[in-house]
Design an enzyme around this catalytic site. Structure first.
Site, short mmCIF file in Angstrom:
data_model
loop_
_atom_site.label_atom_id
_atom_site.label_comp_id
_atom_site.label_asym_id
_atom_site.label_seq_id
_atom_site.Cartn_x
_atom_site.Cartn_y
_atom_site.Cartn_z
N GLU A 256 0.89 -1.18 0.00
CA GLU A 256 0.00 0.00 0.00
C GLU A 256 0.91 1.21 0.00
O GLU A 256 1.61 1.48 0.97
CB GLU A 256 -0.92 -0.01 1.22
CG GLU A 256 -2.10 0.95 1.04
CD GLU A 256 -2.04 2.12 1.99
OE1 GLU A 256 -1.81 3.24 1.49
OE2 GLU A 256 -2.20 1.94 3.20
N CYS A 290 -1.78 8.70 3.75
CA CYS A 290 -1.67 8.31 2.34
C CYS A 290 -2.96 8.57 1.58
O CYS A 290 -2.95 8.78 0.37
CB CYS A 290 -1.26 6.85 2.23
SG CYS A 290 -2.38 5.71 3.07
#
Length: 488
Positions: A256, A290
């Protein structure tokens, strides 16, 4: 029950290996990003320590995979109980080590425990299947088994959750884990988890925590021959290197990575809701997320009003000590991140943007910053800036909004605002992301829903059944129940 060691004391000097706390001469200094004082000196692992950790994990996993599922579930439930009892202490740890505000700590602990609650169900909800065969008299059995050992490399921004979302499912499914937390947050990203699972009764050797500098042990953790999965969360440039190392060892990378998430505000949006969502999505945890908003794409008919309202909102947010419950925006994690942000803001203004709010630094504190007149290729927009910065970009129609949103290598998350749900869905369908949210903002994470991106934002998915698939493998067993005739 023993107390979790307090920051500032001697309780965090050791790494965790084979169920023991072991001290090393090489140290990592852990600093409070607000007070700018050293909180702890943590033992740093060497490549030899990493080797030992993986060998220990492999040996312990052999027995663990055969443990009755209810016993594995009980360990996860026990760990949840420890977290509930230590809630206040963990919130303080997150504030002092990671610079997280009280709001951010509550969000992080909530999503971490939500994932753990789901993981506790995995031992009894991960069956295989029986399939028919094309061969007469044969039965096919497909078993789901743990992969073995999982290497986890976690980041500093949501260190507790982003470690736990891999560690808890891995253990629940019968794997062992070697965890390398970020060097800025070795406690909340690693050693605190070791304490919690130690208290929860996890057998020795199944969780090993090896703090260390990525430049010194990162390749060894990622490229070791023992783990079968490397779960990494972090920047795309580092992730490319991690994935490359894992691939050389034929380990599966679960990545990720970064994002450049767009918050699209169509001309029929509810302006107040879009601004509220935009402020949360850009400024929670100083934008160090993020899935935070990296670009605000706003229809030209709403642009001036949106910029003015967002700037007012930014100027109203309390900035300061993350331990103060009123604080919304705390410190940037370190000088390197701060300096990069300052450079992006300066470059964007020099390229023609206007500073509408914020932009001032006080050591590691940055005022929530709003930039207008931004174009998609300006520094604060084309880069993942990872700070409390909101570049606002105008567009003229839906096609341009979609084109602007997709003009990036990233594809992690995003959001679309419109009172016309079907229209918003049409736009959302064409934005190239792994996740997107209508009449909301991108910072969403639910334990039962697949989480991950496309393109340069990663490989694979976390949460729910998706993480089961990442952390288990299938084994086909066929049984010939009737005598079979062969052609020779």
């Amino acid at each position: 029950m023993p107390e979790l060691p307090q920051l500032g004391g001697d309780g965090w000097e050791s790494l965790y290996l084979d169920g023991e706390w072991k001290t090393r001469e090489d140290r990592l200094a852990v600093e409070d990003p607000y007070e700018r004082e050293e909180l702890a000196s943590v033992s740093a692992a060497s490549e030899g320590t990493v080797d030992e950790a993986y060998e220990t994990a492999a040996a312990a996993q052999t027995e663990w995979k055969g443990t009755p599922p209810q016993e594995r579930a009980e360990v996860i439930q026990n760990a949840l109980g420890v977290i509930e009892e230590r809630h206040e202490e963990l919130a303080e740890l997150l504030a002092r080590e990671a610079g997280g505000t009280r709001l951010k700590a509550e969000i992080e602990l909530d999503i971490a425990t939500g994932m753990m609650e789901l993981a506790a169900s995995f031992p009894l909800s991960s069956p295989g299947q029986h399939d028919r065969s094309v061969t007469p008299g044969k039965e096919n059995i497909v078993k789901r088994e743990p992969v073995g050992v999982v290497g986890v490399i976690s980041p500093w921004n949501f260190p507790f959750h982003l470690s736990m979302r891999a560690v808890a499912p891995a253990l629940a499914l019968g794997n062992a884990v070697v965890l390398k937390p970020a060097s800025d947050t070795p406690i909340t990203g690693g050693l605190a988890l070791a304490r919690i699972f130690e208290e929860a009764g996890l057998p020795e050797g199944l969780l090993n925590v090896v703090p260390g500098r990525g430049s010194e042990i990162g390749d060894r953790v990622a490229g070791h021959e023992v783990p079968r999965v490397i779960a990494f969360t972090g920047s795309t440039p580092v992730g490319r290197g991690v994935a490359s190392q894992a691939a050389k060892a034929l380990s599966e990378p679960a990545m990720e990575l970064g994002g450049n998430n767009a918050h699209i505000v169509l001309e029929d949006a509810d302006l107040d809701q879009a601004v509220d969502a935009g402020a949360f999505g850009s400024f929670v945890h100083q934008g160090q997320v993020c899935i935070s908003i990296n670009r605000h794409l706003v229809h030209e008919s709403l642009y001036d009003d949106y910029v003015a309202a967002l700037a007012d909102k930014a100027q109203s947010l309390p900035v300061g000590d993350p331990k103060d419950e009123e604080t919304i925006v705390g410190p940037i994690i370190n000088e390197s991140q701060r300096d990069q942000l300052a450079e992006y803001i300066e470059e964007t203004v020099n390229e023609g943007a206007t500073l509408e709010a914020g932009g001032e630094f006080d050591d590691l504190l940055l005022e929530p910053t709003v930039l207008s007149g931004v174009e998609n290729d300006m520094a604060a927009a084309c880069n993942e800036h990872f700070g409390p910065v909101a570049p606002v970009i105008p567009f003229s129609d839906d096609e341009e909004a979609i084109s602007l949103a997709n003009a990036t290598e990233y594809g992690l998350s995003g959001s679309v605002h419109s009172i016309d749900r079907e229209r918003a869905e049409r736009v959302a369908d064409r934005v190239e992301t792994g996740m997107i949210h209508i009449n909301d903002q991108p910072i969403n994470d639910e334990p039962h829903v697949p989480f991950g991106g496309v393109g340069a934002s990663g490989i694979g998915r976390y949460n729910g059944d998706a993480i089961k698939d990442e952390l288990t493998t299938t084994k086909w067993i066929s049984v010939q129940r009737e005598e079979r005739e062969y052609p020779f």
